[in-house]
Design a protein around this motif. Structure first.
Motif, mmCIF file in Angstrom:
data_model
loop_
_atom_site.group_PDB
_atom_site.id
_atom_site.type_symbol
_atom_site.label_atom_id
_atom_site.label_comp_id
_atom_site.label_asym_id
_atom_site.label_seq_id
_atom_site.Cartn_x
_atom_site.Cartn_y
_atom_site.Cartn_z
ATOM 1 N N GLU A 245 0.329 -1.180 0.128
ATOM 2 C CA GLU A 245 -0.051 0.223 0.604
ATOM 3 C C GLU A 245 0.834 1.141 0.057
ATOM 4 O OE1 GLU A 245 -3.070 0.305 -0.743
ATOM 5 O OE2 GLU A 245 -3.736 -2.218 -0.608
ATOM 6 N N ASP A 246 2.048 1.374 0.073
ATOM 7 C CA ASP A 246 3.405 2.296 0.426
ATOM 8 C C ASP A 246 4.144 2.354 0.155
ATOM 9 O OD1 ASP A 246 4.817 0.177 0.876
ATOM 10 O OD2 ASP A 246 5.723 0.999 2.840
ATOM 11 N N ALA A 247 3.658 1.483 -1.619
ATOM 12 C CA ALA A 247 4.671 1.608 -2.856
ATOM 13 C C ALA A 247 4.647 3.061 -3.616
ATOM 14 C CB ALA A 247 4.168 0.314 -3.704
ATOM 15 N N GLY A 248 5.843 3.227 -3.638
ATOM 16 C CA GLY A 248 5.457 4.673 -3.842
ATOM 17 C C GLY A 248 5.954 5.810 -3.526
ATOM 18 N N THR A 249 5.401 5.730 -2.369
ATOM 19 C CA THR A 249 5.772 6.696 -0.725
ATOM 20 C C THR A 249 6.506 7.226 -1.031
ATOM 21 O OG1 THR A 249 5.610 5.487 0.953
ATOM 22 C CG2 THR A 249 3.500 6.297 -0.286
ATOM 23 N N ARG A 250 7.149 8.262 0.437
ATOM 24 C CA ARG A 250 8.637 8.607 0.746
ATOM 25 C C ARG A 250 9.186 7.359 1.578
ATOM 26 N NH1 ARG A 250 10.355 14.720 2.659
ATOM 27 N NH2 ARG A 250 12.350 14.048 2.992
ATOM 28 N N VAL A 251 8.498 6.738 2.629
ATOM 29 C CA VAL A 251 9.152 5.832 3.129
ATOM 30 C C VAL A 251 9.316 4.277 2.206
ATOM 31 C CG1 VAL A 251 8.907 3.797 4.772
ATOM 32 C CG2 VAL A 251 6.636 6.877 4.721
ATOM 33 N N GLY A 273 8.800 18.645 -1.804
ATOM 34 C CA GLY A 273 7.852 18.341 -1.654
ATOM 35 C C GLY A 273 6.766 17.203 -1.097
ATOM 36 N N ASP A 274 5.633 17.890 -1.176
ATOM 37 C CA ASP A 274 3.956 16.439 -0.885
ATOM 38 C C ASP A 274 4.898 15.086 -0.269
ATOM 39 O OD1 ASP A 274 3.468 18.844 0.702
ATOM 40 O OD2 ASP A 274 2.109 19.121 -1.059
ATOM 41 N N ASP A 275 4.183 14.219 0.579
ATOM 42 C CA ASP A 275 4.330 12.665 0.480
ATOM 43 C C ASP A 275 3.501 12.039 -0.952
ATOM 44 O OD1 ASP A 275 4.883 10.324 0.578
ATOM 45 O OD2 ASP A 275 4.739 10.226 2.241
ATOM 46 N N LEU A 276 3.009 11.754 -1.422
ATOM 47 C CA LEU A 276 2.576 10.862 -2.650
ATOM 48 C C LEU A 276 1.764 9.773 -1.463
ATOM 49 C CD1 LEU A 276 4.788 10.000 -5.354
ATOM 50 C CD2 LEU A 276 2.945 12.399 -4.893
ATOM 51 N N ALA A 277 1.438 9.924 -0.561
ATOM 52 C CA ALA A 277 0.586 9.070 -0.190
ATOM 53 C C ALA A 277 -0.756 8.600 -0.301
ATOM 54 C CB ALA A 277 0.875 8.529 1.760
ATOM 55 N N LEU A 283 0.239 6.129 -9.996
ATOM 56 C CA LEU A 283 1.651 7.096 -9.935
ATOM 57 C C LEU A 283 2.359 6.628 -8.999
ATOM 58 C CD1 LEU A 283 2.802 9.546 -10.612
ATOM 59 C CD2 LEU A 283 1.908 10.913 -8.452
ATOM 60 N N ARG A 284 2.026 6.337 -7.835
ATOM 61 C CA ARG A 284 3.013 5.650 -7.114
ATOM 62 C C ARG A 284 4.040 4.390 -7.371
ATOM 63 N NH1 ARG A 284 0.455 3.282 -3.053
ATOM 64 N NH2 ARG A 284 -1.542 3.780 -3.537
ATOM 65 N N SER A 310 15.834 11.258 -6.750
ATOM 66 C CA SER A 310 15.226 12.976 -6.164
ATOM 67 C C SER A 310 14.187 12.788 -7.146
ATOM 68 C CB SER A 310 15.699 13.757 -7.162
ATOM 69 O OG SER A 310 16.548 14.045 -8.427
ATOM 70 N N VAL A 311 13.215 13.145 -6.067
ATOM 71 C CA VAL A 311 11.676 13.322 -5.855
ATOM 72 C C VAL A 311 11.100 14.461 -5.920
ATOM 73 C CG1 VAL A 311 9.432 12.018 -5.691
ATOM 74 C CG2 VAL A 311 11.791 10.445 -5.210
ATOM 75 N N HIS A 312 10.964 14.693 -6.977
ATOM 76 C CA HIS A 312 9.797 16.248 -5.906
ATOM 77 C C HIS A 312 8.151 16.569 -7.315
ATOM 78 C CE1 HIS A 312 9.926 21.095 -6.640
ATOM 79 N NE2 HIS A 312 9.376 20.819 -7.644
ATOM 80 N N VAL A 313 8.090 16.586 -5.987
ATOM 81 C CA VAL A 313 6.885 16.612 -5.569
ATOM 82 C C VAL A 313 5.778 18.199 -6.005
ATOM 83 C CG1 VAL A 313 4.289 15.823 -5.023
ATOM 84 C CG2 VAL A 313 6.177 14.506 -4.861
ATOM 85 N N ALA A 314 5.406 18.665 -6.896
ATOM 86 C CA ALA A 314 4.277 19.643 -7.543
ATOM 87 C C ALA A 314 3.430 20.091 -8.007
ATOM 88 C CB ALA A 314 5.333 21.062 -8.037
#
Length: 496
Positions: A245-251, A273-277, A283-284, A310-314
């Motif tokens: 469930e947390d695939a692609g999140t910051r964790v 940027g924000d987390d992708l949770a 997307l994740r 690097s992951v940039h979320v905007a």
């Protein structure tokens, strides 16, 4: 342009065209109110042809009782538009059978009033019935029946497209399920054995060869990770969603970086940027796959290179795995992983790039924050019920050509007639000289000879009277009056 505006423009054009007869009659003059009434009648038939098509066809007949050819000409357009809405061929011919005698009868009224010869009467009414009734009606009927057939063909094509997509999706799902089953049967059991043996070897190495403990532990962890990845792949192939469930999140990305660091890579994470949770699962999953594939390639081809994730979320999500170019010999890769990543990114509307750039090898992707593309295994919409089969009366090329030719034969004469009459009204001069006026003898001159020679003058106040301009005199008109037999009864000069 909507239908009401279009009908209004056509009706206004027919009305104004019909009024030209007030200043330039094309035949025996009739009272002005007859011309105005025929203009109103012609204009009213235009919208009626859309809403009451059967009545519109029949009600074109009274126009033949008036001396207003510019009001009769739009009847072809009215009949053509009305016939498109008559679906039954039998009804259409029945309407023609009713309208034709009414037109002939209405034409007889004017012929009696104008004292036309039988030949003129037959020619005029034959032209009207054939070119302004039968041809437009048959052409409109063919084109009207073509429209529902075309609609059925379009619906059938949509149905077949949906069926094709559904069949392809079903075959793809079945193939993936078969591959998943084969991979499960062939690899899953072997990986479990490898993990079990690695765990036993780790315990033995801890007691008998402590210096090999780290290497053995790495083998166990790698086999465990391989087993987890196999489960994820099997879930994707089988159509299930067993991915974390947390695939692609910051964790999750931090976990991937930590695992690579533990395996000996020099890698650090730059997340802004924000987390992708709470982001879309597609997307994740794409972020997870890009980071994992990028780190895997570093493991294979440049294990000693410095690597930055690097992951940039905007408003969009930009993911990049960049490593220094290594002088170590690279293994011959198949690029299957990168090709798969490019396809996955394209499915959700993103762009993907993997190439050397600025002294580094970059695996980068630009992804939409809110993907709109469908899932890879998603359907293309529900398949509706198949339309009814098409009968033998299909729209073939000869039918289409025939309909177009009939439409041309029906509308072109009417349009050309209107233009010719309008041109005559604009450019024809109804005038005569004094010598010509004096040469006309009462009880001798014939109306047909006068109109053939000098044209139709303006309708005068008197019944059967024509008014002509005096050539070279701007303040006088000549008035000629004829009896019902067309013989000149009186002539006089009138001030203009």
């Amino acid at each position: 342009m909507n239908g009401k505006v279009r009908d209004g423009l056509w009706a206004a054009s027919a009305f104004l065209l019909s009024l030209v007869t007030l200043v330039a009659p094309f035949g025996k003059p009739v009272p002005w109110w007859v011309v105005v009434a025929s203009a109103v009648w012609s204009a009213a038939l235009v919208p009626l042809s859309e809403h009451r098509p059967k009545w519109a066809i029949v009600l074109t007949a009274p126009l033949n009782a008036t001396n207003n050819l510019l009001a009769i000409a739009p009847a072809a357009l009215v009949v053509f538009r009305a016939a498109r809405s008559v679906r039954s061929q039998g009804q259409l011919w029945a309407l023609i059978g009713v309208a034709a005698p009414l037109q002939v009868g209405s034409g007889a009224l004017y012929s009696w009033y104008a004292a036309e010869s039988l030949t003129d009467y037959l020619l005029n009414n034959g032209f009207t019935v054939v070119f302004l009734l039968i041809f437009p009606a048959v052409a409109g009927g063919l084109i009207g029946r073509r429209k529902p057939l075309t609609q059925v063909l379009m619906e059938r094509n949509d149905y077949l497209e949906h069926a094709r997509v559904l069949t392809a999706n079903t075959a793809r799902s079945a193939t993936r399920a078969h591959i998943a089953s084969e991979m499960h049967d062939m690899l899953s059991h072997r990986l479990r054995q490898l993990t079990a043996h690695a765990a036993a070897l780790e315990r033995s190495a801890a007691e008998q060869a402590p210096e090999l403990r780290e290497q053995v532990e790495l083998i166990r962890r790698t086999s465990t990770v391989a087993m987890e990845e196999l489960r994820e792949i099997l879930g994707v192939l089988g159509g299930s969603s067993d991915a974390d469930e947390d695939a692609g999140t910051r964790v999750d990305v931090e976990r991937l970086v930590a695992a690579s660091t533990a395996a000996g890579l020099s890698v650090f994470l730059d997340w802004s940027g924000d987390d992708l949770a709470d982001a879309d699962r597609r997307l994740r999953r794409a972020v997870h796959r890009i980071v994992r594939e990028g780190l895997t390639n570093v493991h294979k081809h440049a294990p000693s290179a410095r690597t930055r994730v690097s992951v940039h979320v905007a408003d969009r999500v930009r993911v990049e795995v960049a490593s220094d170019l290594s002088s170590e010999p690279r293994g011959a890769g198949t690029r299957r992983g990168l090709i798969g990543l490019e396809e996955r990114v394209a499915l959700i509307g993103g762009t993907f790039d993997a190439r050397p750039f600025g002294g580094k090898f970059r695996v980068a992707a630009d992804l939409p924050l809110h993907p709109v593309a469908q899932e890879e295994t998603g359907g293309q919409g529900a398949v509706t019920e198949a339309p009814p089969p098409i009968t033998a009366e299909v729209l073939t090329t000869p039918r289409a050509v025939g309909g177009g030719c009939l439409a041309t034969l029906s509308l072109v004469p009417a349009v050309l007639t209107a233009f010719v009459l309008l041109a005559l009204a604009i450019f024809a001069r109804a005038d005569m000289s004094r010598e010509e006026f004096d040469a006309l003898q009462v009880s001798v001159a014939d109306e047909e000879e006068v109109t053939d020679r000098f044209g139709f003058g303006k309708s005068s106040a008197g019944d059967g009277c024509l008014r002509y301009r005096v050539r070279d005199a701007d303040d006088l008109d000549f008035e000629l009056c004829f009896d019902r037999g067309g013989v000149l009864t009186t002539k006089k000069e009138l001030p203009r």
